[in-house]
Design a protein around this motif. Structure first.
Motif, PDB file in Angstrom:
ATOM      1  N   GLN A 143      16.763 -14.855  14.958  1.00 20.10           N
ATOM      2  CA  GLN A 143      17.849 -15.614  14.339  1.00 20.10           C
ATOM      3  C   GLN A 143      17.775 -17.059  14.775  1.00 20.10           C
ATOM      4  N   TYR A 150      18.979 -22.208   7.856  1.00 21.66           N
ATOM      5  CA  TYR A 150      20.094 -21.260   7.777  1.00 21.66           C
ATOM      6  C   TYR A 150      21.358 -21.939   7.249  1.00 21.66           C
ATOM      7  N   ASN A 202      13.701 -11.631  10.667  1.00 20.64           N
ATOM      8  CA  ASN A 202      14.841 -12.507  10.914  1.00 20.64           C
ATOM      9  C   ASN A 202      16.095 -11.879  10.336  1.00 20.64           C
TER      10      ASN A 202
END
Length: 365
Positions: free
Chosen positions: A181, A193, A265
């Motif tokens: 992440q 993101y 991810n």
């Protein structure tokens, strides 16, 4: 056909653990239930003060439509719906309109791979509403124009529509090698993101603006970091980092391939209230009626066990797809031990809010 095509663009699905077994989401979602329960009085207040029941009286139908987006399998969705329905009934009664209390239809929405069979089997037997299952991603259209009076979405919007493409591209500056992440990664990964979240939230609000009647309400309950705080300081991100470190430990020990970790991810992003405000302002079709942090439930001695079981219920499908089912028990046992070793992180963060509620009203324009 157009509506189906629009929804099908968002094809990645991340369902919770199905069934009602000891490792299922139905049995391991008490953290989410506590936040929903805390929010109930705020929702009652919003409906009492902000819901325009004239919108229903002016239509030909006497049916009030409620949608729960990201409903999963229960039981939390049933508790939330019950609170909303009772608040709407109270609103009618408070205005001396008992004879005009509408019928209720509730749309339970989640991905097509959600365990709707479990949801339907769990429906309260004496429910005062007509229940409908609606499959599809809420990042696209799932209802006809101006057909929904109240939208509820709890613990769903931190799931992105997909993992940002750049973070799994070896040739991209945002390749997220060795991490699962964004919070402890490079600026390029964080920006990827953030951009995916902004795009997804834009799609979400655009779809809801078309589906919700003018004057209708939408309540969002979501895990989110406080305004001004860094991604790495947010406790939910800290707990996910431990999952990544467990996977890397297992890769170094040869239990699984490191390349598998490099290409894995999590499609999760924790917004701040400020980010939600910016998305709502850009959309232009909603006013923010309430935006506040929810009180945090203090952790107890069983938190490491609870975190491991709750996180497994949420992530098992993704992890099994990437690494195989055989690593699950060992992975979450390692995770539980790491949480126990680092409980101080949770205790230090225990005073900070981890969830917030937003109540939005569809403007008349």
């Amino acid at each position: 056909m157009a509506a189906a095509q629009e929804s099908s663009k968002f094809c990645e699905a991340f369902p919770m653990k199905s069934g009602d077994g000891p490792k299922s989401y139905a049995k391991n979602s008490t953290f989410q239930r506590e936040a929903v329960d805390v929010a109930k009085q705020l929702i009652v207040k919003e409906i009492a003060e902000k819901l325009d029941i004239e919108i229903l009286l002016s239509s030909k139908s006497n049916t009030f439509h409620i949608a729960d987006l990201g409903c999963s399998t229960g039981p939390n969705t049933f508790s939330a719906v019950e609170g909303i329905l009772e608040a709407v009934q109270l609103k009618y009664q408070s205005q001396m309109m008992n004879s005009q209390v509408p019928e209720f239809q509730v749309f339970f929405n989640d991905h097509t791979t959600n365990d709707f069979n479990m949801l339907f089997k769990s429906l309260p037997p004496n429910r005062p509403y007509y229940a409908v299952g609606v499959p599809g991603s809420f990042y696209g259209r799932i209802f006809p124009n101006a057909s929904i009076h109240f939208v509820h979405s709890s613990f769903s919007l931190h799931w992105l529509s997909r993992v940002p493409k750049q973070v799994v591209d070896r040739n991209s500056p945002a390749w997220n090698k060795g991490r699962i992440q964004y919070s402890n990664s490079t600026d390029e990964v964080v920006r990827a993101y953030e951009a995916q979240f902004a795009e997804d939230m834009g799609c979400f609000l655009h779809a809801r603006a078309q589906e919700i009647v003018h004057g209708g309400l939408m309540v969002i309950i979501t895990p989110g970091r406080p305004n001004g705080s860094s991604h790495s300081d947010y406790v939910a991100n800290a707990t996910l980092l431990l999952v990544g470190s467990c996977l890397m430990d297992m890769a170094k020990e040869g239990v699984l391939l490191e390349e598998k970790v490099d290409s894995f991810n999590l499609p999760m992003y924790y917004m701040s209230p400020q980010e939600l405000e910016a998305a709502v302002e850009q959309n232009g079709f909603f006013s923010i009626e309430r935006l506040e942090y929810l009180p945090r439930v203090p952790v107890d001695d069983t938190v490491s066990e609870q975190l491991a079981s709750h996180l497994r219920a949420a992530l098992e499908g993704l992890i099994k797809q990437q690494f195989g089912e055989e690593i699950l028990d060992e992975l979450f046992d390692r995770y539980r031990k790491k949480v126990e070793e680092q409980l101080s992180i949770l205790e230090i963060e225990s005073g900070k809010p981890t969830h917030f509620l937003a109540a939005l009203k569809r403007k008349a324009n």
